[in-house]
Design an enzyme around this catalytic site. Structure first.
Site, short mmCIF file in Angstrom:
data_model
loop_
_atom_site.label_atom_id
_atom_site.label_comp_id
_atom_site.label_asym_id
_atom_site.label_seq_id
_atom_site.Cartn_x
_atom_site.Cartn_y
_atom_site.Cartn_z
N ASN A 96 21.15 82.33 69.97
CA ASN A 96 20.19 83.44 69.99
C ASN A 96 19.59 83.55 71.39
OD1 ASN A 96 17.63 81.83 70.10
ND2 ASN A 96 18.47 81.05 68.17
N LYS A 126 40.37 74.78 68.96
CA LYS A 126 40.09 76.16 69.35
C LYS A 126 40.92 77.12 68.50
CE LYS A 126 40.21 79.37 73.16
NZ LYS A 126 40.83 79.72 74.42
N ASP A 137 15.50 73.64 57.11
CA ASP A 137 14.33 74.23 57.74
C ASP A 137 13.45 73.07 58.23
OD1 ASP A 137 11.73 75.35 58.25
OD2 ASP A 137 12.45 77.17 57.25
N ILE A 138 13.44 72.88 59.55
CA ILE A 138 12.76 71.71 60.12
C ILE A 138 11.26 71.82 59.90
CG2 ILE A 138 12.50 70.34 62.23
CD1 ILE A 138 15.07 71.91 63.23
N ASP A 196 19.27 80.01 61.42
CA ASP A 196 19.09 79.86 59.97
C ASP A 196 20.38 79.38 59.31
OD1 ASP A 196 16.40 80.56 59.77
OD2 ASP A 196 16.89 82.68 59.99
O1 C5P Z 1 11.74 81.38 59.04
P1 C5P Z 1 11.63 81.57 60.51
O2 C5P Z 1 12.86 81.19 61.25
O3 C5P Z 1 11.10 82.90 60.95
O4 C5P Z 1 10.48 80.54 60.92
C1 C5P Z 1 10.17 80.29 62.23
C2 C5P Z 1 9.53 78.94 62.35
O5 C5P Z 1 10.25 77.99 61.61
C3 C5P Z 1 9.57 78.42 63.79
O6 C5P Z 1 8.46 77.58 63.96
C4 C5P Z 1 10.88 77.66 63.81
O7 C5P Z 1 10.87 76.67 64.83
C5 C5P Z 1 10.91 77.05 62.43
N1 C5P Z 1 12.24 76.85 61.89
C6 C5P Z 1 12.70 75.58 61.70
N2 C5P Z 1 13.93 75.35 61.14
C7 C5P Z 1 14.70 76.41 60.76
C8 C5P Z 1 14.25 77.71 60.95
C9 C5P Z 1 13.02 77.91 61.53
O8 C5P Z 1 12.00 74.63 62.04
N3 C5P Z 1 15.90 76.17 60.22
#
Ligand code: C5P
Length: 412
Positions: free
Chosen positions: A208, A286, A305-306, A276
Site C-alpha cells: 500500500n 516466480k 489484526d495486530i 488486511d
Molecule cells: O481496520 P483498520 O485497518 O482500518 O485499522 C487500522 C488500525 O489497525 C491501525 O492502527 C493499524 O495499524 C491496525 N491494524 C493492525 N493489524 C491489521 C490491520 C490493522 O494492527 N491486520
C-alpha cells in the site's frame, strides 16, 4: 542532567573552534566527562594539547590510528558516549553528515553512532544561507539531529547575519536539554509503522502507499521524551529514526510476531498500514505466463489484526493501546466504531481521501478519539502531530492508574 554524563565533543574547522574550549570547561564544571575529537581542519584553529588538557582526556583525531583502534575502536568510541556534540559544525561537516560520508574520524563517529547528536553550526552567512546548506540542515533535522544556533551577529569575516556559533552557555543549555531524562524515561513503548508487503511469489507482492512518515515521527518524538522505543517497521520509504530499537519486517504476520516478542510494553502505538489480507496461494517460484492468455487467480486469507490482538490481551496488555484509522468518509463515526471493535484506548483518525494530500504527504489533520469522545486537531506537520501525541501519551502514562479501556465488542 549533565553531571556524570559522557559527551563526545567533535570540534570542526572554523574560527568558532575557540569557543569549544570554553564549552569544554563549562561541561567539566557541570560534572560531565568530555572526550574530545578534533578534525584536521579543527586543528588549524585550536591545538590538540589545549583541548585535551582542558578536557582532561585523551584526544582523538585520526581514523586509522593503530594505537587508538587497539585501545578503543571508533564504533565503541561513539557508542560509549551519552551524547555527541559537534561544535563548531561547519558547512562541510553538515554536508558529510547529511549524505552519510565517513572519510575521517569525526564523520565516521557520526555515522556509526546510535546516540543523540547535537550540532552547533558556525559558518559564513552566505554559506549558511546557501540552498545546499539549508537542504542539508532540513535533512539533518529530519534525521533527528538536534541543533543550537547559529545566531545572527557580526562575524569574523566582517559580514553580518546568521552564522555565528551559539555561545558556550547556550550550547551547554542545549546539551542539558538533550541529556534530560524526559517524562518517558525508562518506559518501554512499541510503535509499528510503514506498510506491509504480502508476497504473491518470490518477486511480486501486494503493498500500500504508506510511507511510514507518521509512525517514524512518532517513534522519534517518543524517544525524544526519553522512551525506550521498539520500532517495528514494514518496508517504509522514510528511514527509521535514531535512538530507537529497529525491527524490520515485511508481512503482517511477521509484524505480529515482532510486536509479541517486543512485549511487555507500557504503551503500544499501531501506526502501521497493515494489509488486511495476504495471498493464501502465494507461489514458491516466480509465476510465469503460460501463453494461454489466462491470468493467475489469487486467493486471499485474512491477516491477523495486530491492534485488536494486543488490545484484547488478557495478560500483559500495555496500559495504553493506540490505533490509527485512515478513513475516506465519516471519519469520526467510523473511527469511534473501530475503537470499540478493536478494544483499543485511543484511535488517531485521519481523512486520507483524494485531495487531502495526507497519505505520503508531510502534513496530517487528525481526530483523536478516546473514552471521553472525539477531539479535532488542526492541520499540522506530521512532526508536530507526533510531538503533541507523544506529549499526550506521556501525560497519560504519568496518571497513577492508566484507564485501559477493555474491549466492548468482539474483534472484527
Ligand atoms: O481496520 P483498520 O485497518 O482500518 O485499522 C487500522 C488500525 O489497525 C491501525 O492502527 C493499524 O495499524 C491496525 N491494524 C493492525 N493489524 C491489521 C490491520 C490493522 O494492527 N491486520
Amino acid at each position: 542532567m549533565i553531571a556524570g554524563k559522557r559527551v563526545l565533543l567533535i570540534v570542526g574547522g572554523g574560527i568558532a573552534a575557540y569557543k569549544a574550549l570554553e564549552l569544554t570547561r563549562l561541561l567539566k564544571k557541570a560534572g560531565a566527562s568530555v572526550v574530545p575529537v578534533l578534525t584536521r581542519a579543527g586543528a588549524e584553529f585550536v591545538t590538540p594539547l589545549t583541548l585535551s588538557a582542558l578536557a582532561g582526556e585523551k584526544l582523538y583525531s585520526e581514523l586509522f590510528d593503530l594505537t587508538d583502534e587497539a585501545e578503543m575502536g571508533h564504533i565503541e568510541l561513539s557508542r560509549a558516549a551519552d551524547l555527541l556534540v559537534v561544535a563548531p559544525a561547519t558547512a562541510d561537516l553538515m554536508a558529510k553528515m547529511a549524505t552519510g560520508q565517513a572519510d575521517d574520524l569525526a564523520s565516521t563517529l557520526l555515522l556509526a553512532t546510535d546516540k543523540r547528536v547535537l550540532i552547533a553550526p558556525a559558518m559564513n552567512v552566505r554559506m549558511w544561507d546557501h540552498p545546499a546548506t539549508q537542504r542539508n540542515l532540513a535533512t539533518l533535522k529530519g534525521d533527528g539531529i538536534l541543533t543550537v544556533g547559529p545566531n545572527p551577529g557580526e562575524m569574523a569575516c566582517g559580514e553580518f547575519g546568521p552564522g555565528r556559533m551559539a555561545e558556550p552557555a547556550e550550547i551547554l543549555a542545549a546539551i542539558g536539554a538533550a541529556l534530560s531524562d524526559g517524562p518517558l524515561k525508562g518506559r518501554h513503548v512499541v510503535v509499528t509503522s510503514g506498510p506491509t508487503h504480502e508476497p504473491i511469489d518470490p518477486v511480486r507482492y501486494i503493498a500500500n502507499r504508506s510511507s511510514g512518515a507518521q509512525g517514524t515521527a512518532l517513534a522519534r518524538a517518543l524517544a525524544g521524551l526519553g522512551a525506550d522505543v521498539t520500532f517495528v517497521t514494514g518496508p517504509a520509504t522514510v528511514p527509521p529514526p535514531q535512538g530507537v530499537r529497529v525491527v524490520k519486517v515485511e508481512t503482517a504476520r511477521e509484524m505480529l510476531s515482532a510486536v509479541e516478542a517486543a512485549l511487555p510494553a507500557e504503551a503500544a502505538i499501531f501506526a502501521a498500514a497493515v494489509a488486511d489480507w495476504r495471498v493464501a496461494n502465494a507461489a514458491d517460484r516466480k509465476m510465469k505466463k503460460d501463453g494461454s492468455g489466462g491470468a493467475p487467480a489469487l486467493e486471499f486469507a485474512e491477516n491477523p489484526d495486530i491492534l485488536a490482538t494486543v488490545s484484547q490481551l488478557k495478560t500483559g496488555r500495555p496500559a495504553l493501546v493506540v490505533g490509527f484509522a485512515a478513513e475516506t468518509n465519516d471519519v469520526a463515526a467510523n473511527a469511534t466504531a473501530k475503537r470499540a471493535r478493536k478494544g483499543c484506548d485511543w484511535i488517531v483518525a485521519n481523512d486520507v481521501s483524494a485531495g487531502t494530500g495526507i497519505m505520503g504527504g508531510a502534513e496530517n489533520a487528525i481526530t483523536l478519539i478516546g473514552p471521553d469522545g472525539a477531539e479535532d486537531w488542526p492541520r499540522l506537520t506530521k512532526d508536530e502531530v507526533a510531538r503533541r501525541l507523544a506529549a499526550r501519551i506521556a501525560d497519560q502514562l504519568a496518571l497513577p492508574t492508566t484507564s485501559a479501556t477493555p474491549a466492548t465488542e468482539s474483534p472484527e
